[in-house]
Enzyme design. Structure first.
Site, short mmCIF file in Angstrom:
data_model
loop_
_atom_site.label_atom_id
_atom_site.label_comp_id
_atom_site.label_asym_id
_atom_site.label_seq_id
_atom_site.Cartn_x
_atom_site.Cartn_y
_atom_site.Cartn_z
N GLU A 177 1.76 -0.45 -5.01
CA GLU A 177 0.84 0.62 -5.35
C GLU A 177 1.75 1.84 -5.54
O GLU A 177 2.25 2.39 -4.55
CB GLU A 177 -0.18 0.86 -4.24
CG GLU A 177 -1.17 1.95 -4.59
CD GLU A 177 -2.16 2.25 -3.47
OE1 GLU A 177 -3.33 2.53 -3.76
OE2 GLU A 177 -1.75 2.22 -2.28
N ASP A 215 0.84 -1.19 0.00
CA ASP A 215 0.00 0.00 0.00
C ASP A 215 0.88 1.25 0.00
O ASP A 215 1.85 1.34 0.77
CB ASP A 215 -0.89 -0.03 1.25
CG ASP A 215 -1.81 1.15 1.34
OD1 ASP A 215 -2.66 1.32 0.45
OD2 ASP A 215 -1.67 1.92 2.32
#
Length: 686
Positions: free
Chosen positions: A365, A328
């Site tokens: 990401e 993330d």
């Protein structure tokens, strides 16, 4: 090749609790502390202190104690004292979690947590990781609880649990769908933010990590939770073992960019009280530098911060047998001491090069919310990235362009879409190839596939933020009516749009990722930021209408065709007049069967193409496919091209079909193929 050295070297080895010879050694790093004390609690009363003992500091800032007080199941915490001043947040009265603790126990309050000593034994029974090749990988992004919470074919006690995810009913679904790798939203122990609790909501997605080494206990069965952290750990490992036995990989969405301690003034549960000045990015005056939007950012420019991340990954990859990780806000992990992103950041390279992580799939990401945070295409070889450029271009082509064309004419031609279809060579370097990109149309964050074709704007009122949260730019198209409708023409157009989007995803070069529930057209009623909704809005429904069964059949057919046709899954970009193993040589034709020229690529009035890909495999038969893409709502006739060695085009799949057809209709070069508006059709070239 030089021997691998982890950040901090041997000085930071063996942090946390290590059981040995009837005692345990606890090691905690803090450069700025003046004292660290071990506090031991009663097993059933977490407010009852039974023992205390001081740790001693070594020259490298590691505090250590070897003691019989720590045994399997012992509940413990740390008290850390230190100086006051900018950057420091020491309070010797605060009970803190061991950052390397393998188990957690919660008391009665929001911040009332204790670390638990774990013995960590498990019989894997010789079951190995599946090691799915990258070109054959199809990712299924799912919420651990939501995916099985309402499944009718498993005992209610297993609904929404680790055990439920590995129940035969779920495994049958995954295998019949043709996915290979289950990517779970965060399962590291997490807590909801106080602001959500005040509104009667919770953090459903889990992007608010409390501890990097402990599975989230709320996802275990009631029976396991009653037995304690060891049983929760065993249930998690049992899930991984059963999924591996079925040939399915487990990838974890991991949140190392920030912690649940939020901004200054937020909860003080671990890192802030142990060495705030080192673990979090700060200005000289102690103000936090927040590149995550969550209040704090872990400082991976320090050895201690980077090593914490690496050691956690090692634990999950080896002790827990996890197959890969999706990071993330990964750009936050790659920021240096000046808080600027570098693809050569020591942590990013260490994650890639660490022998203990060999074979793990590493998915970034590739952005955060800080200055210079958008880094799609700018991670080093060995990393894979969520391809947001792919998402945006494909949505535009099938949705917002069509919406615009109804009022005027299509705004752009087909060239940009074709580049994404062929592996995004304008984003990823030749060295990295098409498999550097993880292609997706939707993800947990944003509209579901159904809502993408059913709503023009977000409808997030249930989140309690007056519809201010969530993305405003969605590239969606409701096809004429906002939300539910009984209009049969609009319903048919929406279903075909979903098939076009899924067909593009699963027939594109790159690694495809399907969001759980998109295979059956799951809706969140227009909510594009359902992070706080732990309810039937976000749980998968297994009571399906016929059109939903048809859509699931399309996904299964598409994943099968992807497996059977290596031309659809090249590992490298092809080069003209140079044989490149495991590439696909691509040729492009217009709807008249003629080779595309520059005018066809860029002309908004020319949105039909034929894409021929021929594989150059090393260990599979040579394979050739043709894909027709027609990007306007008016039907047309497409003339199949005359290409060397082709005598027959065998129809394999069409997005115009409500349910996949087994007819395998055959055509000859030069034949006209009637092509409905906004549709795709795949052929094998014989």
């Amino acid at each position: 090749m030089p021997e691998f050295t982890a950040p901090g070297g041997a000085a930071l080895d063996h942090l946390g609790v290590r059981l040995h010879d009837g005692v345990a050694t606890l090691r905690v790093w803090s450069q700025n502390a003046s004292s660290i004390e071990l506090v031991v609690f009663d097993e059933t009363d977490l407010d009852w202190v039974t023992d205390e003992a001081a740790l001693e500091r070594d020259p490298d800032g590691v505090w250590e104690i070897t003691t019989p007080l720590l045994r399997p199941g012992t509940r413990y915490a740390l008290r850390v004292g230190g100086p006051h001043g900018p950057g420091n947040m020491f309070n010797p009265e605060t009970l803190l979690l061991d950052p390397y603790g393998r188990g957690l126990a919660q008391g009665t309050g929001y911040e009332d947590w204790r670390s638990v000593v774990i013995e960590d034994g498990f019989d894997w029974g010789g079951i190995a990781k599946p090691r799915v090749p990258l070109d054959r990988t199809v990712i299924y992004e799912a919420h651990l609880k939501g995916v099985s919470k309402r499944h009718p074919d498993m005992p209610p006690a297993l609904h929404g649990t680790y055990a439920g995810l590995a129940h035969p009913a779920m495994i049958e679904h995954f295998r019949s769908l043709g996915v290979t790798s289950i990517e779970l939203l965060p399962v590291h122990a997490f807590v909801p933010e106080p602001r959500l609790l005040e509104r009667g909501l919770t953090n459903y997605w889990g992007y608010n990590t409390l501890n990097f080494f402990t599975p989230h206990a709320a996802y275990a069965t009631d029976e396991a939770r009653k037995q304690g952290p060891e049983a929760v750990l065993a249930e998690f490992k049992g899930m991984v073992k059963l999924l591996h036995e079925a040939g399915l990989e487990v990838i974890l969405d991991v949140v190392y960019n920030h912690t649940s301690e939020e901004g200054i003034g937020g909860p003080r549960s671990s890192l802030r009280g142990i060495d705030n000045a080192t673990y979090y990015r700060q200005q000289p005056d102690g103000a936090y530098i927040d590149t995550t939007g969550c209040g704090n950012t872990l400082n991976t420019a320090t050895d201690a911060g980077a090593r914490l991340v690496l050691d956690s990954l090692r634990y999950w990859a080896n002790e827990m047998q996890i197959d890969g990780f999706r990071f993330d806000l990964a750009a936050a992990l790659g920021r240096d001491a000046a808080h600027e992103y570098s693809r050569e950041h020591p942590l990013l390279l260490a994650i890639r090069d660490d022998p203990a992580l060999a074979g793990a799939k590493l998915i970034a990401e590739p952005w955060d919310v800080g200055l210079g945070g958008w880094q799609t295409g700018n991670f080093a070889p060995g990393w894979h990235e969520w391809n947001d450029r792919y998402r945006d271009r494909v949505r535009n082509f099938w949705l917002s362009d069509i919406d615009y064309a109804r009022r005027a004419s299509a705004p752009v031609g087909i060239g940009g879409f074709a580049t994404r279809l062929a592996g995004s060579s304008n984003t990823f370097s030749k060295e990295r190839g098409p498999l550097a990109g993880v292609n997706f149309i939707t993800a947990h964050d944003g509209f579901t596939l159904h809502d993408l074709v059913s709503y023009d704007i977000k409808h997030n009122e249930a989140n309690g933020e007056e519809n201010r949260d969530g993305a405003d730019t969605n590239r969606a198209f409701n096809h004429g009516v906002e939300g539910p409708t009984d209009d049969p023409a609009i319903g048919a157009a929406r279903r075909k749009a979903m098939r076009n989007l899924l067909g593009t995803l699963l027939l594109s070069a790159g690694i495809p990722m399907i969001t759980a529930g998109d295979e059956t057209g799951r809706t969140q009623r227009g909510n594009n930021n359902a992070y706080a909704q732990d309810s039937p809005m976000t749980w998968l429904s297994w009571e399906l209408d016929p059109w939903q069964e048809d859509l699931r059949a399309h996904v299964a057919a598409l994943t099968r065709l992807r497996r059977e046709n290596p031309a659809l899954r090249p590992s490298r970009y092809a080069r003209r007049d140079v044989h490149t193993p495991n590439a696909s040589v691509m040729d492009w034709y217009n709807q008249s069967g003629e080779t595309m020229d520059e005018t066809h690529w860029t002309d908004p009035g020319s949105r039909t193409l034929q894409y021929v890909a021929e594989s150059t495999p090393v260990d599979e038969p040579v394979n050739r496919i043709l894909l027709i893409v027609h990007g306007t709502e008016s039907p047309t006739d497409v003339r199949l091209p005359e290409i060397d060695g082709a005598t027959t085009f065998v129809s394999l799949w069409s997005s115009a079909d409500e349910r996949p057809s087994d007819a395998m209709e055959k055509f000859a070069p030069g034949d006209l193929v009637p092509t409905p508006g906004t549709s795709m059709r795949l052929f094998r070239v014989d």
